[in-house]
Design an enzyme around this catalytic site. Structure first.
Site, PDB file in Angstrom:
ATOM      1  N   HIS A 120      -5.534  10.910   8.041  1.00 32.20           N
ATOM      2  CA  HIS A 120      -6.049   9.818   8.868  1.00 32.20           C
ATOM      3  C   HIS A 120      -6.982  10.322   9.966  1.00 32.20           C
ATOM      4  O   HIS A 120      -7.790  11.212   9.747  1.00 32.20           O
ATOM      5  CB  HIS A 120      -4.901   9.001   9.462  1.00 32.20           C
ATOM      6  N   LYS A 124       0.880  -1.176   0.000  1.00 32.85           N
ATOM      7  CA  LYS A 124       0.000   0.000   0.000  1.00 32.85           C
ATOM      8  C   LYS A 124       0.913   1.221   0.000  1.00 32.85           C
ATOM      9  O   LYS A 124       1.751   1.390   0.881  1.00 32.85           O
ATOM     10  CB  LYS A 124      -0.869  -0.017   1.263  1.00 32.85           C
ATOM     11  N   ILE A 125       0.751   2.066  -1.019  1.00 28.76           N
ATOM     12  CA  ILE A 125       1.533   3.294  -1.110  1.00 28.76           C
ATOM     13  C   ILE A 125       0.588   4.463  -1.370  1.00 28.76           C
ATOM     14  O   ILE A 125      -0.615   4.272  -1.585  1.00 28.76           O
ATOM     15  CB  ILE A 125       2.603   3.233  -2.222  1.00 28.76           C
ATOM     16  N   THR A 162      -0.324  12.056  -1.349  1.00 31.72           N
ATOM     17  CA  THR A 162      -1.385  12.835  -1.972  1.00 31.72           C
ATOM     18  C   THR A 162      -1.623  14.114  -1.200  1.00 31.72           C
ATOM     19  O   THR A 162      -1.853  15.182  -1.779  1.00 31.72           O
ATOM     20  CB  THR A 162      -2.676  12.008  -2.044  1.00 31.72           C
ATOM     21  N   ALA A 163      -1.570  14.021   0.126  1.00 29.43           N
ATOM     22  CA  ALA A 163      -1.774  15.206   0.958  1.00 29.43           C
ATOM     23  C   ALA A 163      -0.790  16.305   0.563  1.00 29.43           C
ATOM     24  O   ALA A 163      -1.170  17.477   0.429  1.00 29.43           O
ATOM     25  CB  ALA A 163      -1.608  14.849   2.435  1.00 29.43           C
TER      26      ALA A 163
END
Length: 279
Positions: free
Chosen positions: A152, A53-54, A108-109
Site C-alpha cells: 500500500h 475484496k481479498i 500476494t506480497a
C-alpha cells in the site's frame, strides 16, 4: 447487498459511485470496511459478505464457494510490495535466518516474498512474524524485526522511517515472468449473478475515472491519515486498465502466481479452471 473492501484509497475510489447510488441497477450496498488480512480468512471460513475484496493469494482457499469477478481489483505493473531493512547491507544473504515481518500469510506480497527468498536467500529466512502492515515499518526501524514486507502507501513513505529497500518484489516478479502483479481480487458467492455484479462494478470504475473529483471526500474520509497527495498517488498506481478488465494478461498472471505457489507448497493446489468458472 453486503460487500466488504478495504478503506484504502484505491478501493474507495473504485466503489464510490456504486456505494452512493450513482450507477443504475446497483442494489443498495451495505459496506464493511476491512483490511484484506481479515477478508481473506472470512471468505475461507464462509463468513462475511457475499462480495469481498481479498488477496489473490487467498483464492485457492475459496474458489469452491466464490467466483472471481474480472474487474474492481488491484493488479498491475510497478506496484508490487517492498522488502525493507534498516541495515546498510543490501545483499539477500543478509536475511539468512533473520526475523521478517509480513502483513499476512495469505497475501500476494507473502507469496512473492517466499518465491523470491527460495531463490535468493541461502538457507532461507528465519521466523516469519505476522503484524498489521502499519506497524511493520516502526518495528523494523526500532530493531524489533530484521526486515519487513510492506504494501500500500508504504511504497511512498518508507523513507520517512529511515529504511532501505532491499528488493522491489514487483519488479522481481515482472522481470522473472513478464507478467503483471496480481494483488487484490473481487470475489462473489457463486449463488449470485456474476454478470450483473461485473457490470455494475465496471460501471463504478468507469464513473470514477470520468468524475475523479466526485470521490475525493469519500476517499479522504477513509484514508487513514494519508495526505491528499499520497492518496492520489495510491489511486494512480493501483487503479488501472486491469481494474476495469482483468483480461488474458491478468488471468495469466493469476494462474502463474498461484501455480508456482502451489508447486512450492505455499498454497493448496487447485484446479486452475475454477478461476474462469462463472465468468
Amino acid at each position: 447487498m453486503e460487500i466488504a473492501f478495504s478503506p484504502c484509497p484505491n478501493d474507495t475510489f473504485v466503489f464510490h459511485a456504486a456505494v452512493h447510488g450513482l450507477i443504475p441497477n446497483v442494489p443498495k450496498l451495505d459496506v464493511t470496511y476491512a483490511d484484506i488480512d481479515k477478508t481473506n480468512y472470512w471468505a475461507a471460513e464462509g463468513k462475511g459478505p457475499a462480495i469481498q475484496k481479498i488477496s489473490y493469494a487467498a483464492l485457492p482457499y475459496v474458489l469452491e464457494e466464490y467466483a472471481l469477478i474480472p474487474c474492481g481489483g488491484a493488479l498491475g505493473r510497478g506496484c508490487g510490495p517492498l522488502l525493507l531493512t534498516a541495515s546498510k547491507d543490501q545483499s539477500p544473504s543478509h536475511l539468512t535466518g533473520k526475523r521478517v515481518a509480513v502483513p499476512s500469510e495469505r497475501s500476494t506480497a507473502y507469496l512473492l516474498f517466499r518465491l523470491w527468498a527460495a531463490d535468493m536467500v541461502p538457507g532461507g529466512v528465519g521466523e516469519i512474524v505476522v503484524m498489521p502492515f502499519h506497524e511493520i515499518m516502526p518495528a523494523v526501524r526500532d530493531g524489533e524485526i530484521d526486515a519487513g514486507l510492506v504494501i500500500h502507501e508504504a511504497r511512498f513513505t518508507y523513507q520517512e522511517f529511515h529504511l532501505n529497500m532491499l528488493v522491489d518484489l514487483g519488479n522481481w516478479w515482472e522481470e522473472d515472468t513478464q507478467l503483471p502483479i496480481p494483488l487484490g481480487a473481487i470475489i462473489a458467492h457463486r449463488s449470485l449473478n456474476k454478470e450483473e455484479i461485473t457490470s455494475w462494478i465496471r460501471a463504478s470504475v468507469e464513473y470514477a475515472w470520468a468524475n475523479p473529483e466526485a470521490s475525493v471526500d469519500y476517499v479522504m474520509q477513509h484514508a487513514q491519515e494519508l495526505s491528499p497527495e499520497v492518496a492520489k498517488s495510491h489511486i494512480d498506481l493501483y487503479v488501472n486498465s486491469f481494474t476495469a478488465d482483468l483480461g488474458e494478461d491478468g488471468m495469466a498472471a493469476v494462474a502463474s502466481l498461484l501455480g508456482r505457489a502451489g508447486a512450492e507448497g505455499l498454497v493448496p493446489e487447485f484446479d486452475l479452471s475454477l478461476l474462469r468458472i462463472g465468468l
